[in-house]
Structure formats: structure tokens, C-alpha cells
Design an enzyme around this catalytic site. Sequence first.
Site, mmCIF file in Angstrom:
data_model
loop_
_atom_site.group_PDB
_atom_site.id
_atom_site.type_symbol
_atom_site.label_atom_id
_atom_site.label_comp_id
_atom_site.label_asym_id
_atom_site.label_seq_id
_atom_site.Cartn_x
_atom_site.Cartn_y
_atom_site.Cartn_z
ATOM 1 N N HIS A 366 -30.123 -4.871 5.704
ATOM 2 C CA HIS A 366 -28.731 -4.976 5.263
ATOM 3 C C HIS A 366 -28.567 -6.075 4.225
ATOM 4 O O HIS A 366 -29.428 -6.937 4.069
ATOM 5 C CB HIS A 366 -27.778 -5.115 6.437
ATOM 6 C CG HIS A 366 -27.779 -6.435 7.155
ATOM 7 N ND1 HIS A 366 -26.883 -7.429 6.880
ATOM 8 C CD2 HIS A 366 -28.545 -6.900 8.169
ATOM 9 C CE1 HIS A 366 -27.083 -8.449 7.707
ATOM 10 N NE2 HIS A 366 -28.086 -8.157 8.487
ATOM 11 N N ASP A 377 -30.792 -14.508 7.119
ATOM 12 C CA ASP A 377 -30.069 -13.329 7.612
ATOM 13 C C ASP A 377 -29.012 -12.911 6.615
ATOM 14 O O ASP A 377 -27.956 -13.545 6.538
ATOM 15 C CB ASP A 377 -29.431 -13.688 8.952
ATOM 16 C CG ASP A 377 -28.737 -12.494 9.603
ATOM 17 O OD1 ASP A 377 -28.833 -11.375 9.059
ATOM 18 O OD2 ASP A 377 -28.105 -12.682 10.650
ATOM 19 N N GLU A 414 -23.450 -4.509 8.168
ATOM 20 C CA GLU A 414 -24.237 -4.629 9.401
ATOM 21 C C GLU A 414 -23.628 -5.679 10.317
ATOM 22 O O GLU A 414 -23.542 -5.511 11.531
ATOM 23 C CB GLU A 414 -25.686 -5.017 9.073
ATOM 24 C CG GLU A 414 -26.635 -4.957 10.264
ATOM 25 C CD GLU A 414 -26.761 -6.252 11.052
ATOM 26 O OE1 GLU A 414 -27.435 -6.249 12.093
ATOM 27 O OE2 GLU A 414 -26.187 -7.291 10.652
ATOM 28 N N GLU A 415 -23.204 -6.786 9.695
ATOM 29 C CA GLU A 415 -22.797 -7.948 10.504
ATOM 30 C C GLU A 415 -21.609 -7.641 11.417
ATOM 31 O O GLU A 415 -21.511 -8.166 12.515
ATOM 32 C CB GLU A 415 -22.482 -9.130 9.592
ATOM 33 C CG GLU A 415 -23.719 -9.730 8.906
ATOM 34 C CD GLU A 415 -24.699 -10.373 9.880
ATOM 35 O OE1 GLU A 415 -24.438 -10.379 11.094
ATOM 36 O OE2 GLU A 415 -25.752 -10.859 9.412
ATOM 37 N N ASP A 443 -34.527 -7.133 9.094
ATOM 38 C CA ASP A 443 -33.225 -7.802 8.999
ATOM 39 C C ASP A 443 -33.507 -9.233 8.570
ATOM 40 O O ASP A 443 -33.638 -9.509 7.378
ATOM 41 C CB ASP A 443 -32.523 -7.696 10.366
ATOM 42 C CG ASP A 443 -31.116 -8.237 10.355
ATOM 43 O OD1 ASP A 443 -30.816 -9.085 9.502
ATOM 44 O OD2 ASP A 443 -30.298 -7.832 11.206
ATOM 45 N N HIS A 529 -26.236 -17.819 10.934
ATOM 46 C CA HIS A 529 -24.822 -17.540 10.609
ATOM 47 C C HIS A 529 -24.011 -18.778 10.231
ATOM 48 O O HIS A 529 -22.794 -18.804 10.373
ATOM 49 C CB HIS A 529 -24.134 -16.815 11.769
ATOM 50 C CG HIS A 529 -24.607 -15.393 11.939
ATOM 51 N ND1 HIS A 529 -24.094 -14.540 12.887
ATOM 52 C CD2 HIS A 529 -25.529 -14.662 11.268
ATOM 53 C CE1 HIS A 529 -24.693 -13.358 12.804
ATOM 54 N NE2 HIS A 529 -25.583 -13.412 11.827
#
Length: 793
Positions: A366, A377, A414-415, A443, A529
Site C-alpha cells: 500500500h 510503513d 490500507e491504513e 507492507d 505510525h
Amino acid sequence: MDLEKDYIVATRRQGPVHRILKLTIVALALVVCLVKLDFFFFTVEKIEHPKDIVLDALKENLARNWLYTYASEKHLAGTNYGLVEFTRKKFEQYGAKATVDDYDVYLSYPEDHALHLLDKHDKVEYTAPLKEDAFEEDPTTVNDTIPTFLGYGANGNVTANYVYVNYGLTEDFAWLRENGVSVEGKIAVARYGHIFRGLKVKFAQEQGAVGVLLYTDPADDGEVVPANGYKQYPEGPARAESSVQRGSVQFLGGVGAQPGDPTTPGYSSKKGAERQDPHNSIGKIPVLPISYRDVRPILAKLNGHGKKVPKAWKGGLDDFEYTTGPNPEASLNLYSKQTFKITPIWNVYGEFEGENKNEAILIGNHRDAWIKGGAGDPNSGTAILLEIARALGQLQDSGYKFKRSIILQNWDGEEYGLIGSTEFGEYASKKLQKDVVAYLNVDVGVQGKIFQLSASPVLNKVLRKVALWLPYPGKDAGSLYDHFKKEAGDRIHNLGSGSDYTVFLEHLGIPSADIGFKSGPKDPIYQYHSNYDSFHWMKKFGDKGFVFHNLAAKYISLVALELSKHKVIEFSLNDYAKDLLWYFQQVKDIVPKKWLDKQVPHHAMAHYIANEREVVESIYFSTQGYYTDRKIFAFEEFLEPYQCPHIQRMTMMDTLHHKKASFGDILKHTEHQLENLEKDALLFDTESISLQERHENRERLHWWQRIKLHFEIKHHNKLIQYFERNFLYEHGLHERPWFKHIVFASGRLTGYAGQTWPGIREAIEDEDFERTIKWLGIAAKAAKRTGAGLSVE
Ligand SMILES: *[C@@H]1O[C@H](CO)[C@@H](O)[C@H](O)[C@H]1NC(C)=O
Ligand SMILES: *[C@@H]1O[C@H](CO)[C@@H](O)[C@H](O)[C@H]1NC(C)=O
């Protein structure tokens, strides 16, 4: 009849010129056919070592450039069309057929938030900044960053007392209830860890909480913490104390929920799709994420209030005791406002067309990230994906023709809940089930140095084989496989959920793998994140020379190439069957002993023995008819012999008489079906190897033998390709109908973690005797049907 006559008349009318013309055309067609036949049956591949060309292309390493491009600008789901175009153009430049595929989906974007700690007079005692510190040397942390928020967190402004709920697991809430601590009407303060964050919110909401605060406790960082002398980012490898984990609070794998757009459960969000109330999959209470620095004064206020907690509940903050609260003299005002809207997202695909388009290999990653950076990520994976495109492009430019198509897929959304991949999977489900051989996911491609594989067991063999071909970085480090054996004990994990393979494996039954380099207990803390998952972090701590990006690109390219070019699809069905049996033995261990001698009631027995018609239909379509022999769908051994003249007539099953059986008999019988499947799969794999050998030595065969071999392999490959589709169940798991796979699912109470034989396991956990029998029947019949398909060649 008349037509035939007309035809004869018409041919008679043709003159000699016509006839010569016709003969010439036939002769030409024959020549073309022979040339084509020659291509298929007589020649050896022109380019002998496509692998070397791929590795040669990846001697150059451009991962750093791609990562810099992706991780320099905001690219939250459904934003930054510039990066969509960039990706599309790169695919095109490298010779793939590139397309953009859009969906209109329900998303939420941050607008405003606030968190105040109030004293007994409701006076503000402390205001949490809800902001990560800016570091000059890390440019994407400095200005115009994305606020700290949780995707799909409901709007609200609540003021209430609050309670510390540990990780917010179902067990944690149970412990609180047993100890007389209620979260009803309170704000739940939970630390991150163990389960998917959306389920913490789901469980808190179910307990009557009015808001949730999620924070990262340093205790969960293990070794690399300031208390052990490690400096915080950006000076050192420990977590920065202001670091906040954003993320989605969709309910994902929870009961009643599924991934994808929450307003279109089970069908795709193409423009104009009908919309439903999303609240089966998202919450109704406001939630905020917070750093451990900012939660400190809040938790300190609970000190000495409520119940003392078990040792396992204590975190790593040392200025208070982690009592549960509430403190009647302290409350929180939690305010969160987001814009909810239906908005476009964009997947980008790049296809390297093969001779065989009906057997495609997919590689997905993604693009969207919670923050400006997103270096780990997901964009380490995106950089790897572009490197794969470059290498395969170079191979294609050299004149190589791919055997099976390889399609690169760069997902959006995706998230928020695996949105882009799920909507695509739902949109193209029939075609994907028909044409796809395997889906390879990357990912977080790189967050550390430890190679980690999770996969459907049919892929184990090829995943291990390719790891043998590549050296692991460092002096005398041996192969990637040596490293994998040493660091991971050669263990390939099960897939649960948490990334884009979910729809492929668990909804569509397509063998999948998830590939990446993770961090070990002594490696720099991965700033998941948070703003600090940045290009700067990656270059300084994550992957200094981008060598692991390069290794991942080599590895995934070669796995895809191997799956694409091996004449007999290189799956090990026996590995799968062996694992099925092994998982089953684990399930047996949790069966209550008192069940074993219990008689199985008549109707439950009928369920176990017989097949439900619609199940057969769905398997029939998803295996394109290669596996379904309707006659075998009953266990005759349980029937009284004189009672079953029409065994195929499933609707009659309830009225047939069968022998008495105990639960233990049924358990043994199911296991026996799995043992038989293992034997059938072993024979089948032996045949695969022999077919491949005959193919490789085909110059020794007569031309008609080659043609015969060609068709034998074609049929054999279809059985391999559709093997895993047999483990789908049309009606899905109990209370989770979207999840169709009967062997692999994410845990309904954990969200991410993989779980095996979920139908049986959950029925046992719920102490539901008859449902357990039903699920044993589903497993036993799947095993028998699959084994029969493999052995009737
Ligand atoms: C953010 O910082 C960059 C580099 O320091 C600068 O070029 C840019 O103008 C700043 N943007 C804003 C909105 O302040
Ligand atoms: C939220 O509620 C608090 C307390 O009732 C109030 O003071 C504050 O103005 C509200 N905030 C917003 C943005 O409505």
C-alpha cells in the site's frame, strides 16, 4: 439438414482460384501452428537465466530515491494524487501495462481535538498538547504535519471520570468486572499492545465507556528504553517520549465486522454503490491517541484510587502505581472532531503480461500513510515494489517473455481498514478466484534486520528455496536462509490480518504471503505510525545503506519469477496438508474431556455426514469445477448400509438412519480425513516433481508425447492453482460471514494474530457442542473432497 445442403452447394460453386486460395490459407495456418507448437513443445527457453538478469538489475539500488519521494509529503488515504501519478508513470516507464483503479469510500479526516484533565471543581488542571515534538534534523516532523488522531474515531465531546484498563483485552475488562470496577459512563485509558486497537475501542464501547484514550507504554518497548540508558530519538534508538501512534479504530476482524469500506460490507465501493450504516464496523464513542509523556499526569491522578492491579498490568512509568481508578475528583474532557465523507481512493496496477494470463502472480503494497513520512510503513514496501518493477522491466527489455503474468499492485486506503485491496477483491472476486495463483504482500518492507515470513503453507517450499539463493548482508553471514533458520528458527508464521493479503486469502482462498524485515529486541525502536517513522529515521537507524530494501526487492522478484516460470506451479500441497493435521492436533487439545464420550444427536450427526448443497455450488465455482465430484459428499461409513440407496440426494439426509457415534468418534473420523489428505497430497506432489522433470527433459520425447505432457501439466496446474479454494465455506465463519476461509482467520478477539481452524476453535471456546460438530463436518468434508480431487487423475 438444409444448412448442410446449402454448404455443399456453396462449396461446389467455388472455382479453382477459390480452392487454391483456400489451400494456401490452410497451408499457411498449418505452418503458423507448427511454429507455435515448436515454441511450446520443441524449443528450450532462449534466455536461460532470467534470475541473473534480475539480480544484475538490482546491483544498482534506487530504493533510497523512491523512499525519499514517497516519504517527503503527506499521503493520507485518498489524498496526494501526485504520488498516484508518480507510481503509474514508473510502472509504465519500466514496461508494465499501468492503470489506476478508483473506488469511492467512506473515510474520516482530522479536524480538531482537545484533552483536558479537570479537578474536582471541573477546573482545568492540565491540557495535553496532543502533538509530537518537532526535530530540526528530521524535516517531516517540523511543520504542516498530520495531527494525532485515530481513523474512524467518532465525533464527540465528553467529560467523565476515567479508568485504567491495561491493554483493553476482553480478559482485562473481565478482570475489572470481577473486581467491581465499572467502566460504564467512564473514559477508558488503555495502553497499546497485544490486540488490534480498533477492538480495544469495540470492547470498551460494549462495556459502556463513553470515550477511549490509547497510549504507548515504555514497558512494551522491552530492552531499548531510556531506563536502560538508551537515548531517545533523534539522538538515540529509544522511542521519543512525545511519540504518538496514530491508526484506524475500525473493528476489522471483530464479531459482526469485516475489512473494507464500512458502508459497503461484502461488496465493492464503485461509484454509485448502495451505502449502509457503518456502525457494525466502526465505533460511536470519541477516541484519541496520546504519548506516554502526555498521559503521565493523567495516570498519576489515579494513584491509590480504585483497585490494585496484577503485576502484568503495571507499565514502565515509575511515578505512580497503575491503580485502576476511578478517582472521583479527577475527570477528563475529551474532544475529537473529524470530517467523515465519501471520497475517491486510487489503486495503481502494473502488469507484466505473461504467455499465460490465467495464472497470475500478484505483488501488492500500500501507498497511504498516517504521517508525512511513513518511511517504514508502508513506503519501504513501495520503494521495494518500484525496484521490483525496475528489475522485471529490465528482464522484459532483454527479450524475456514471462510465462505467467506478474501484476504489481499499489493499494490506497490500507491504513483505514485494508480498503483499496478489499474493495478491489470484492469487485473482481470471480476473476481473481479464476486467474490468480498467489498473492505476495509487502507492507512494512523494512523496519529492522530480521527476515520474517508469514504464508499459506503451499508457498513454504518456494519461499525457503529462494532464500537459499541470496546472501545475507555482512561478512560470512551465509545465505538469507541461514539467517532465517538462525533468527526465526525456520518458522513461517500463519497469516492473520492487518494487511492487504486479508481479502485474497481469507475471503477468496488465494494462497498469500507477507514478507518483510522486522526489528529484534535489541534493534532501534520502530516508530510505528508516528512522525518519527521518517526518511531520516530510516537512514539513521532503520536501514543505513538501504541494503535490506535491496535484499527484499531481490527476494520478492525472484519468488515471483520462480512462481511465474516453473512449468508445474511450485506449491507443496503436502506442506499444507501436514500443517492442517498439526493445527488440528492443537485444536484437539482444547476439546473438553467430558465431550469425548458424549453421544452425537441425530440432527447434528446428519449435519456432520451430509453436505449442504450451496457449499458445493460455491466451491464448484471457485475451483472452476476441477475438484467437485458430487457423489463423494457424504460419509457412507456412518450410514446403515441398507438405508442409503441415494446417497447423493442430500436433502434426504435428515431422514436417513445412521450409526450411533460419540463426539470422540467424530473427532477421530475428521482427523482420519486429514491424514488421508496428507497421503493424497504427498502422492500428488511426487507427480508434480515427475511432470516437471519430464518437461525439462522433453527433447527426449516424441512430439505426440510432448503434446500429451503439455495437457497433463495443464490439468495438474489447475488442481494446484485451485487447491486452497477448497477450504472456503460459503456462509463464512460464525458471526463473521465475510471471512470464508476455514483454516486461517484473524482472531475475533485479537484482530491481527492468525488463528487456525477458527470455526472449530471458536465453537469449542463458546462451549457450543453442536456447532463444534458442524464445523468438524465442514473440515472433514473439505479434506475428503480435496483429497478425492487430487487422486482421481
Ligand atoms: C515547512 O518547512 C519547509 C522546510 O523547512 C519550508 O520550505 C516550508 O515553507 C515550511 N512550510 C510551512 C507551511 O511553514
Ligand atoms: C467541549 O465541552 C466542554 C465542556 O462541556 C466545553 O467547555 C467545550 O467548549 C466543548 N468544546 C467544543 C469544541 O465544543
